[in-house]
Scaffold this active site. Structure first.
Site, PDB file in Angstrom:
ATOM      1  CG  MET A   1      -1.870  -1.121   1.327  1.00 21.19           C
ATOM      2  SD  MET A   1      -3.036  -1.034   0.003  1.00 21.19           S
ATOM      3  CE  MET A   1      -3.877  -2.554   0.201  1.00 21.19           C
ATOM      4  N   PRO A   2       1.633   1.471  -1.004  1.00 23.73           N
ATOM      5  CG  PRO A   2       3.113   1.317  -2.807  1.00 23.73           C
ATOM      6  CD  PRO A   2       1.962   0.655  -2.158  1.00 23.73           C
ATOM      7  CG  HIS A   3      -0.319   7.911   0.757  1.00 21.71           C
ATOM      8  ND1 HIS A   3      -1.309   8.304  -0.116  1.00 21.71           N
ATOM      9  CD2 HIS A   3       0.007   9.011   1.475  1.00 21.71           C
ATOM     10  CE1 HIS A   3      -1.580   9.581   0.080  1.00 21.71           C
ATOM     11  NE2 HIS A   3      -0.791  10.041   1.041  1.00 21.71           N
ATOM     12  CB  SER A  35       3.080  -1.338  -5.663  1.00 31.60           C
ATOM     13  OG  SER A  35       3.967  -1.046  -4.627  1.00 31.60           O
ATOM     14  CB  SER A  41      -3.234   6.480  -2.527  1.00 28.39           C
ATOM     15  OG  SER A  41      -2.466   6.289  -1.364  1.00 28.39           O
TER      16      SER A  41
END
Length: 75
Positions: A1-3, A35, A41
């Site tokens: 979940m990279p943001h 990812s 996001s």
């Protein structure tokens, strides 16, 4: 979940330019972090130059050791 949370001085970006920026960043995260596109996001916050000290004090300076790309300036 990279943001990814981008903070920068104000720019006149169209919706198309913002979409292209997010797509490019997403592509890099897919390539380097393996990812999924749906997990990424991206936020873009434009900060006035006279308010940048607060960004430095709260987000950059305290995290200097963890930054994988450090700024070439100091405050």
């Amino acid at each position: 979940m990279p943001h990814v949370d981008i903070k920068c001085f104000p720019r006149e970006l169209t919706d198309e330019q913002k979409t292209a920026l997010a797509a490019d960043i997403t592509e890099v995260l897919i390539r380097h972090l393996n990812s999924k596109e749906s997990a990424v996001s991206v936020a873009l916050t434009q900060v006035e130059p006279d308010a940048w000290q607060a960004v430095w004090d709260s987000e950059i300076a305290p995290q200097m050791a963890q930054l994988i790309k450090q700024p070439g300036y100091s405050m």
